[in-house]
Write a protein that holds these residues in place. Structure first.
Motif, PDB file in Angstrom:
ATOM      1  N   VAL A  94     -10.984   5.351  -5.469  1.00  0.00           N
ATOM      2  CA  VAL A  94     -12.031   4.704  -6.259  1.00  0.00           C
ATOM      3  C   VAL A  94     -13.385   5.297  -5.887  1.00  0.00           C
ATOM      4  N   LEU A 147      -1.143  -8.552  -2.940  1.00  0.00           N
ATOM      5  CA  LEU A 147      -1.826  -7.455  -3.631  1.00  0.00           C
ATOM      6  C   LEU A 147      -0.811  -6.447  -4.181  1.00  0.00           C
ATOM      7  N   LYS A 148       0.152  -6.091  -3.307  1.00  0.00           N
ATOM      8  CA  LYS A 148       1.168  -5.114  -3.730  1.00  0.00           C
ATOM      9  C   LYS A 148       1.881  -5.608  -4.985  1.00  0.00           C
ATOM     10  N   THR A 153      -0.653   1.764  -2.026  1.00  0.00           N
ATOM     11  CA  THR A 153      -0.458   2.363  -0.705  1.00  0.00           C
ATOM     12  C   THR A 153       0.688   1.691   0.050  1.00  0.00           C
ATOM     13  N   VAL A 188      -0.086   5.159  -6.460  1.00  0.00           N
ATOM     14  CA  VAL A 188      -1.374   4.473  -6.390  1.00  0.00           C
ATOM     15  C   VAL A 188      -1.329   3.346  -5.350  1.00  0.00           C
ATOM     16  N   SER A 207      -6.621  -1.318   2.819  1.00  0.00           N
ATOM     17  CA  SER A 207      -7.227  -0.904   4.091  1.00  0.00           C
ATOM     18  C   SER A 207      -7.988  -2.082   4.707  1.00  0.00           C
ATOM     19  N   ILE A 235     -12.011   2.027   7.707  1.00  0.00           N
ATOM     20  CA  ILE A 235     -10.607   2.369   7.415  1.00  0.00           C
ATOM     21  C   ILE A 235     -10.475   2.825   5.959  1.00  0.00           C
ATOM     22  N   GLN A 249      -7.704   5.399   3.480  1.00  0.00           N
ATOM     23  CA  GLN A 249      -6.668   6.409   3.277  1.00  0.00           C
ATOM     24  C   GLN A 249      -7.301   7.693   2.745  1.00  0.00           C
ATOM     25  N   SER A 250      -7.990   7.566   1.615  1.00  0.00           N
ATOM     26  CA  SER A 250      -8.513   8.748   0.921  1.00  0.00           C
ATOM     27  C   SER A 250      -9.708   9.374   1.634  1.00  0.00           C
ATOM     28  N   GLY A 251     -10.475   8.513   2.323  1.00  0.00           N
ATOM     29  CA  GLY A 251     -11.720   8.998   2.921  1.00  0.00           C
ATOM     30  C   GLY A 251     -12.807   9.237   1.897  1.00  0.00           C
ATOM     31  N   GLN A 267      -2.192   3.189   9.305  1.00  0.00           N
ATOM     32  CA  GLN A 267      -3.493   2.606   9.706  1.00  0.00           C
ATOM     33  C   GLN A 267      -3.247   1.514  10.749  1.00  0.00           C
TER      34      GLN A 267
HETATM   35  C1  F6R Z   1      -3.647  -0.986  -2.865  1.00  0.00           C
HETATM   36  C2  F6R Z   1      -4.483   0.195  -2.656  1.00  0.00           C
HETATM   37  C3  F6R Z   1      -5.956   0.015  -2.658  1.00  0.00           C
HETATM   38  C4  F6R Z   1      -6.628   0.861  -1.558  1.00  0.00           C
HETATM   39  C5  F6R Z   1      -8.143   0.789  -1.670  1.00  0.00           C
HETATM   40  C6  F6R Z   1      -8.834   1.536  -0.559  1.00  0.00           C
HETATM   41  O1  F6R Z   1      -2.289  -0.642  -2.855  1.00  0.00           O
HETATM   42  O2  F6R Z   1      -3.984   1.269  -2.482  1.00  0.00           O
HETATM   43  O3  F6R Z   1      -6.317  -1.336  -2.521  1.00  0.00           O
HETATM   44  O4  F6R Z   1      -6.182   0.401  -0.315  1.00  0.00           O
HETATM   45  O5  F6R Z   1      -8.556   1.287  -2.914  1.00  0.00           O
HETATM   46  O6  F6R Z   1      -8.558   2.905  -0.614  1.00  0.00           O
HETATM   47  P1  F6R Z   1      -8.835   3.854   0.610  1.00  0.00           P
HETATM   48  O7  F6R Z   1      -7.971   3.385   1.747  1.00  0.00           O
HETATM   49  O8  F6R Z   1      -8.490   5.224   0.131  1.00  0.00           O
HETATM   50  O9  F6R Z   1     -10.299   3.720   0.962  1.00  0.00           O
END
Ligand code: F6R
Length: 365
Positions: free
Chosen positions: A362, A240-241, A156, A154, A59, A102, A104-106, A163
């Motif tokens: 996380v 990173l990926k 993204t 896991v 993100s 930004i 994904q999980s919020g 995004q």
């Molecule tokens: C990498 C990945 C992580 C997330 C990071 C933030 O593939 O998925 O680096 O992007 O942990 O997570 P969110 O977007 O949920 O805050």
């Protein structure tokens, strides 16, 4: 539930054209970006003297791309901060700062804590979130949802792409409100935006080529990604990926920085992934490619179709993506990076959907 794919990651990579469509198309009406869910007006934006983007991981990499796009279109300073750093840097945030958060999980704890700190300092919070009703969404002044659907792997992929899509929408809408974009450029970007899902499909349909490159390089123990400007930001995500799911050590470098130290690591057979989709920097990047090749590196290049011939002269293998407006290229460039990481991890027998030591969300510091 994996829709016929071996892994959620593969399914989610392939879902990206749809996720992009779902996120973008309902927000374009009669050729204009309409963000009904946003309560910001031109007066507010004119008063805003700085945009601060806060996120973690991939993100954060979206934030890195966003900085280039927003500064170019809005002519306002944009700072991008890792959430875990923001909290402890005594950030220069005031009531005139707009914070774009930004996630994904919020639910990422560092991002949430940074949001609270920015709020305490008086900033307005606009978040880009995938999970409806998540903590970050609930605590923001405005939320723009990414309609990627549930992301299980896991690593993204589709959340990253959506995004980015929301960043384009914000950039266009804010530039319109501020009057910093011409009608002609606005119309051009909007019409190109609508072609992105089809171009993504084209890249995904031709994934065998990426699988072939992965089969050549999957045994490498160290891989470098180089690029300039937006290509550098894509390199960070590609790196990173790859390291996340294949456990290959990899680094992303701004290509111009190589000769300030890192080039000493390049030796016979080192793989360098050279990202050169920004055509205005193409020649500069190619001269970096010549430098690493002369030290024995193998180079896997990426550029737009219109530069194919120029690139093939210099690199060992060239990955091509369709041409589009430069601002939108990250959405195309990232797909081969995701596919490369996926196939390399597959060939190394890794646990792709659940890489070691990692959790999807996380929620501890
Ligand atoms: C990498 C990945 C992580 C997330 C990071 C933030 O593939 O998925 O680096 O992007 O942990 O997570 P969110 O977007 O949920 O805050």
């Amino acid at each position: 539930e994996k829709g016929g794919y071996e892994h959620f990651m593969a399914k989610e990579i392939m879902e990206q054209p749809k996720a992009f469509r779902d996120t973008v198309f309902p927000r374009i009406q009669d050729g204009r970006v309409v963000l009904d869910d946003l309560n910001l007006d031109g007066d507010y934006l004119r008063e805003t003297d700085k945009i601060y983007i806060i996120a973690c991981g991939s993100s954060y990499h979206v934030g890195m791309v966003a900085k280039y796009i927003l500064e170019k279109l809005l002519r306002k300073p944009v700072e991008v901060s890792l959430a875990s750093e923001f909290r402890y840097c005594d950030p220069l945030v005031t009531e005139k700062t707009l914070c774009i958060v930004i996630s994904q999980s919020g639910e990422t704890i560092d991002t949430l804590a940074a949001l609270r700190e920015a709020k305490r300092l008086g900033a307005r919070i606009l978040s880009i979130v995938n999970v409806v009703g998540s903590s970050i969404a609930r605590e923001s002044d405005d939320v723009l949802y990414t309609w990627a659907g549930p992301e299980i792997a896991v690593a993204t992929t589709k959340a990253y792409s959506t995004q980015l899509a929301v960043i384009y929408l914000i950039a266009l809408r804010f530039a319109e409100l501020l009057g910093t974009i011409s009608g002609e450029i606005y119309d051009h970007i909007v019409s190109e935006l609508l072609t992105i899902p089809t171009k993504m499909e084209h890249i995904l349909e031709n994934r065998e080529a990426i699988q072939y490159y992965a089969s050549i390089y999957f045994n490498h123990e160290s891989i470098f990604f180089i690029g300039r400007n937006i290509d550098y930001a894509i390199g960070l995500e590609g790196s990173l990926k790859l390291k996340e799911i294949s456990y290959i050590h990899s680094e992303a470098y701004a290509a111009g920085e190589l000769k300030h130290g890192t080039i000493s690591l390049i030796e016979q057979g080192t793989l360098v992934v050279a990202l050169a989709s920004c055509t205005q920097l193409f020649d500069k990047l190619m001269s970096n490619v010549v430098e690493v090749k002369s030290r024995g590196a193998d180079v896997l290049g990426l550029t737009v179709e219109s530069r194919a011939e120029a690139m093939k002269k210099t690199v060992d293998h060239a990955i091509l993506v369709p041409d589009t407006h430069p601002m939108l290229l990250p959405s195309l460039d990232v797909l081969p990076m995701q596919l490369f990481a996926y196939y390399v991890a597959l060939m190394r027998g890794c646990d792709i959907d659940k890489p070691r030591n990692l959790a999807k969300s996380v929620t501890v510091e």
